[in-house]
Design a protein around this motif. Structure first.
Motif, PDB file in Angstrom:
ATOM      1  N   GLY A 168      51.259  29.994  25.366  1.00 17.64           N
ATOM      2  CA  GLY A 168      51.834  30.371  26.512  1.00 17.64           C
ATOM      3  C   GLY A 168      51.241  31.565  27.199  1.00 17.64           C
ATOM      4  N   ASP A 191      47.499  27.029  26.427  1.00 16.82           N
ATOM      5  CA  ASP A 191      48.718  26.948  27.490  1.00 16.82           C
ATOM      6  C   ASP A 191      48.493  25.405  28.126  1.00 16.82           C
ATOM      7  OD1 ASP A 191      50.377  26.893  29.372  1.00 16.82           O
ATOM      8  OD2 ASP A 191      50.276  28.776  29.579  1.00 16.82           O
ATOM      9  N   PRO A 192      48.952  24.429  27.690  1.00 16.27           N
ATOM     10  CA  PRO A 192      48.485  23.033  28.198  1.00 16.27           C
ATOM     11  C   PRO A 192      48.799  23.082  29.778  1.00 16.27           C
ATOM     12  CG  PRO A 192      50.699  22.726  26.990  1.00 16.27           C
ATOM     13  CD  PRO A 192      50.065  24.074  26.858  1.00 16.27           C
ATOM     14  N   TYR A 193      49.837  24.072  30.332  1.00 16.08           N
ATOM     15  CA  TYR A 193      50.273  24.044  31.846  1.00 16.08           C
ATOM     16  C   TYR A 193      49.278  24.850  32.633  1.00 16.08           C
ATOM     17  CZ  TYR A 193      54.322  21.609  29.936  1.00 16.08           C
ATOM     18  OH  TYR A 193      55.128  20.616  29.135  1.00 16.08           O
ATOM     19  N   MET A 194      48.263  25.727  31.936  1.00 11.08           N
ATOM     20  CA  MET A 194      47.400  26.438  32.861  1.00 11.08           C
ATOM     21  C   MET A 194      46.223  25.629  33.287  1.00 11.08           C
ATOM     22  SD  MET A 194      45.709  29.998  31.502  1.00 11.08           S
ATOM     23  CE  MET A 194      44.925  29.210  30.083  1.00 11.08           C
ATOM     24  N   CYS A 223      56.337  31.185  25.457  1.00 19.43           N
ATOM     25  CA  CYS A 223      56.321  29.930  26.223  1.00 19.43           C
ATOM     26  C   CYS A 223      58.088  29.706  26.572  1.00 19.43           C
ATOM     27  CB  CYS A 223      55.734  28.670  25.643  1.00 19.43           C
ATOM     28  SG  CYS A 223      55.908  28.532  23.985  1.00 19.43           S
ATOM     29  N   THR A 226      62.086  24.456  26.487  1.00 19.56           N
ATOM     30  CA  THR A 226      62.402  23.201  27.213  1.00 19.56           C
ATOM     31  C   THR A 226      62.616  22.125  26.288  1.00 19.56           C
ATOM     32  OG1 THR A 226      60.125  22.682  27.268  1.00 19.56           O
ATOM     33  CG2 THR A 226      60.691  23.964  28.838  1.00 19.56           C
ATOM     34  N   GLN A 228      60.409  19.900  25.564  1.00 19.55           N
ATOM     35  CA  GLN A 228      59.269  19.712  25.106  1.00 19.55           C
ATOM     36  C   GLN A 228      58.837  20.663  24.028  1.00 19.55           C
ATOM     37  OE1 GLN A 228      59.851  19.454  28.382  1.00 19.55           O
ATOM     38  NE2 GLN A 228      60.169  17.370  28.245  1.00 19.55           N
ATOM     39  N   THR A 229      59.393  21.984  24.403  1.00 18.51           N
ATOM     40  CA  THR A 229      59.033  23.268  23.464  1.00 18.51           C
ATOM     41  C   THR A 229      59.975  23.212  22.286  1.00 18.51           C
ATOM     42  OG1 THR A 229      59.912  24.709  24.757  1.00 18.51           O
ATOM     43  CG2 THR A 229      57.628  23.940  25.087  1.00 18.51           C
TER      44      THR A 229
END
Length: 343
Positions: A168, A191-194, A223, A226, A228-229
């Motif tokens: 994260g 960080d897969p969302y970066m 992170c 959620t 997902q996490t």
């Protein structure tokens, strides 16, 4: 779904200089935030105890606040339904997993976080926990105070040149990456969302969680919690870590399967952990993790510095007051702006 139009709320409390009432679910805000609220015509009503949503709903029903600033406790639909006046909710921090955002969406209530207010303080605590675990500081402190002198037998871990895995990479993760540069630590980021085109200074981006787990001497979680996490660090993930690995969590306790972590630390699968958050808070006194000598804990105190508290309180007050007074709101800090379609 209704949308929030940002109009001010009419004064309803005759005989009072305060046009608005803001419920604080937790201890009172700093004097700076309290003074700011008063200048903007709002009375703050703190409720300092950890209580259930049902109890908070009773408080909201009795007080009928125009807004809520969330420090602790769960703000669900029952709490929001208890006061017809609620027009805004602000988190005294950045983690909002204790706010039912879906319920807020349905009621047209914007939810805000205090972006950046506590990032430095949380990153510094993550670094402090790294040192505390690596050098066994709490244990040695306790030993000296009980009459022992373990100089000859203590074997701490030097962090210079070690690898740090940051999971994260928001503002807190970025600050931590900078703080460890004097230690010449090799920083790896997952960080897969970066966005792929964002450049990272002094760090290497890795493509999978498994890779960062397997290649890091220290792992630090940054992170949000959620669906997902939740429990993203379980027995399977811990088994991929290096045997001398130190796990740091200053984010949310629900990111880690605490039973799996306890068993791994007890059995020497990894070396130690520094934890500032827990799946249930306050942490139960009989929590098995608390019995282990290789675990260092703090009471979700990452943001508990005077500087962070002042900033979070002021930002939270400004967020809700901007809504109540019909002023321009900070969309960057609004977590449900897409759902409420605020322009």
């Amino acid at each position: 779904m209704t949308s929030h139009d940002g109009r001010g709320v009419a004064a309803r409390r005759e005989g009072s200089d305060m046009r608005y009432k803001i419920l604080i679910t937790g201890p009172a805000l700093t004097s700076e935030a309290t003074d700011l609220a008063a200048r903007r015509g709002a009375a703050l009503v703190p409720h300092p105890h950890y209580v259930s949503s049902e109890e908070l709903a009773k408080v909201a029903a009795a007080e009928q606040p125009d807004a809520i600033i969330v420090r602790q406790g769960k703000i669900d639909d029952r709490v929001m339904a208890a006061s017809a006046n609620i027009k805004a909710i602000a988190k005294h921090g950045v983690g909002y997993d204790n706010i039912d955002v879906d319920a807020a969406d349905r009621r047209g209530i914007p939810v805000f976080v205090a972006r950046g207010a506590n990032s430095q303080s949380v990153a510094e605590l993550a670094l402090a926990l790294m040192f505390a675990v690596a050098r066994e500081i709490p244990r040695l402190d306790a030993r000296i105070k009980s009459g022992h002198w373990d100089k000859a037998t203590t074997k701490g871990v030097q962090l210079l040149g070690r690898s740090l895995g940051v999971i994260g990479f928001g503002e807190i993760g970025r600050i931590l990456a900078g703080l460890v540069q004097p230690l010449q630590m090799q920083v790896r980021v997952f960080d897969p969302y970066m966005p792929a085109d964002i450049s990272i200074e002094a760090a290497e981006r890795v493509g999978s969680l498994d890779e960062v787990l397997a290649t890091s001497d220290v792992i630090s979680l940054h992170c949000p919690l959620t669906p997902q996490t939740r429990n993203m660090i379980g027995a399977e993930q811990i088994a991929r870590m290096r045997r001398h690995c130190i796990l740091i969590n200053t984010a949310r306790g629900g990111l880690i399967d605490e039973t799996a972590l306890f068993e791994a630390l007890r059995d020497g699968v990894i070396a130690g952990a520094g934890l500032d958050s827990f799946a249930e808070e306050p942490a139960r006194p009989d929590l098995p993790l608390l019995t282990l000598p290789n675990v260092v804990v703090t009471p979700h105190a990452g943001a508990s510095t005077q500087a962070a508290r002042e900033a979070m309180g002021v930002i939270a007050v400004n967020h809700v007051m901007d809504v109540l007074e019909g002023k321009t709101i900070d969309l960057r800090a609004m977590v449900n702006k897409k759902q409420l379609r605020v322009a």
